[in-house]
Structures are given as structure tokens and as C-alpha cells.
Design a protein around this motif. Structure first.
Motif, PDB file in Angstrom:
ATOM      1  N   THR A 139      45.496  37.100  44.575  1.00 27.73           N
ATOM      2  CA  THR A 139      46.515  36.316  43.880  1.00 27.73           C
ATOM      3  C   THR A 139      47.853  36.482  44.589  1.00 27.73           C
ATOM      4  N   ARG A 153      45.348  39.966  33.603  1.00 26.95           N
ATOM      5  CA  ARG A 153      44.153  39.160  33.364  1.00 26.95           C
ATOM      6  C   ARG A 153      43.672  39.381  31.940  1.00 26.95           C
ATOM      7  N   LYS A 195      44.942  34.284  33.762  1.00 25.60           N
ATOM      8  CA  LYS A 195      45.695  35.145  34.686  1.00 25.60           C
ATOM      9  C   LYS A 195      47.170  34.753  34.654  1.00 25.60           C
TER      10      LYS A 195
END
Length: 212
Positions: A139, A153, A195
């Protein structure tokens, strides 16, 4: 017969009754056995029962699980906004009311119950039950100057509750019918997790440690 003699005879009779447990309202000679625990009953499912089935109550609930950080923190010690990449891996497990692992390759005492639960779950909701699911990703985090950033998350989880019905051919602990409440939560495979990127200003201690 004298009063003293009558009293002696009554005391002797009372002692015999106490020794033999003959007094009404006195403690029983043998304590009543406690009923089997729910885990003991689940271990009997399809392992001594005439019938064992899980009856779901209501529908299946799919919701985001607990939000938590994944991957390492990203510290931006510069005076400009930065983009940092963070690789992470996160595993979602299962929980239930009686702490019985629903993994067939892990449990031995509850194999009968596990198979019956999973079959009933699949038939009722046309979904499979998963005991564990791992997600991994890289990410990119946008971190303002002088800030620390991270990724959180919240995995999607599926929750079901109901009753396990056990019917024995012969009486088990005095009864042929037993009922065990059961509630389980596990990863909802195929459902995307939530997320989120987060950031905050670094503390003086963090600046001294990571920006020196």
C-alpha cells in the motif's frame, strides 16, 4: 420408665438415623452428578448420537471486523509531503462460544461436529466456512511533512448463531435430547476488507529517534 431413660433411648435412635441418612431433609448419601458441559456434548456429535444437526437462528451477518494497523509505520522527516510504500500481510482467524477450532486438520475430538456444522452452514447460506484467511498487499501511503503514517485494515467477517441439537439412541446422562447454543465468527472470504490510510504529527521522541 424415667425421663432420663426415654431421653437416652431417643438420642440413640437419632444417632442411628443420622448414620444411615434416614432423616427427611438431611443431606443425600451421594451428591448429584453435574450435567455434561457443552464441549463434552459437542464431542458426542456424530460420535454416539442418533442424530446431530446445527440449526441456524436467523440469517448470516457479514460486517467489518476490528480495525487494526498492518505493516510498518512510515516516518516523514522531510519538509515536503512524501509517498511511502508499505508491504504487509494480515491473517483473520475464527472465534466461537465454546473455543472449538473448526479446522478439520487441527481438531480430533470434534470432527463429527465440525463436519455437521460446515455442511449445515453451506446448505443454509450457500457459502463455505473458513477458519483462516490471509491477505497481503503493498500500500502506498501519503504522509505529510513531519508526520507518521500507517495503514489500517478491517477484514470482513461472517457471523452465525444457532443451536446444536443432539438426539441419543439411549439416554445420555439421563436425557435423550440435548441442546447446545453455538455462535461463531470467521473470515468472509471473497468479501473485500476495508483499508484506510492514517497519519498524525510525530512526537518529539519520535523525531529524536527516527529523524536524527
Amino acid at each position: 420408665m424415667s425421663y432420663a431413660h426415654h431421653r437416652a433411648r431417643w438420642a440413640g435412635a437419632l444417632a442411628l438415623l443420622l448414620a444411615g441418612g434416614g432423616l427427611v431433609g438431611g443431606p443425600s448419601a451421594q451428591a448429584e452428578e453435574s450435567p455434561p458441559t457443552d464441549r463434552e456434548l459437542l464431542a458426542k456429535c456424530d460420535n454416539g448420537t442418533k442424530k446431530c444437526v446445527f440449526h441456524p437462528t436467523g440469517g448470516l451477518t457479514i460486517t467489518p471486523g476490528e480495525d487494526h494497523r498492518v505493516g510498518d509505520l512510515a516516518f516523514n522527516c522531510t519538509e515536503d509531503d512524501q509517498t511511502s510504500s508499505r508491504a504487509w500481510e494480515d491473517t483473520t482467524g475464527e472465534t466461537n462460544t465454546h473455543k472449538v477450532s473448526l479446522r478439520e486438520d487441527f481438531e480430533t475430538d470434534f470432527l463429527g461436529f465440525i463436519k455437521i456444522f460446515k455442511a449445515s452452514f453451506e446448505q443454509s447460506f450457500t457459502r463455505t466456512w473458513s477458519s483462516s484467511h490471509t491477505e497481503s498487499q503493498t500500500t502506498f501511503i501519503n504522509v505529510p511533512a513531519g508526520h507518521v503514517g500507517w495503514v489500517t485494515r478491517a477484514p470482513k467477517v461472517q457471523k452465525v448463531e444457532g443451536t446444536v441439537e443432539l438426539i441419543f439412541e439411549d439416554r445420555f446422562e439421563g436425557k435423550r435430547y440435548w441442546y447446545v447454543p453455538f455462535e461463531a465468527t470467521g473470515p468472509a472470504e471473497g468479501e473485500p476488507s476495508v483499508k484506510t490510510q492514517r497519519s498524525r504529527p510525530m512526537t518529539a521522541e519520535e523525531r529524536g529517534t527516527y529523524c536524527a
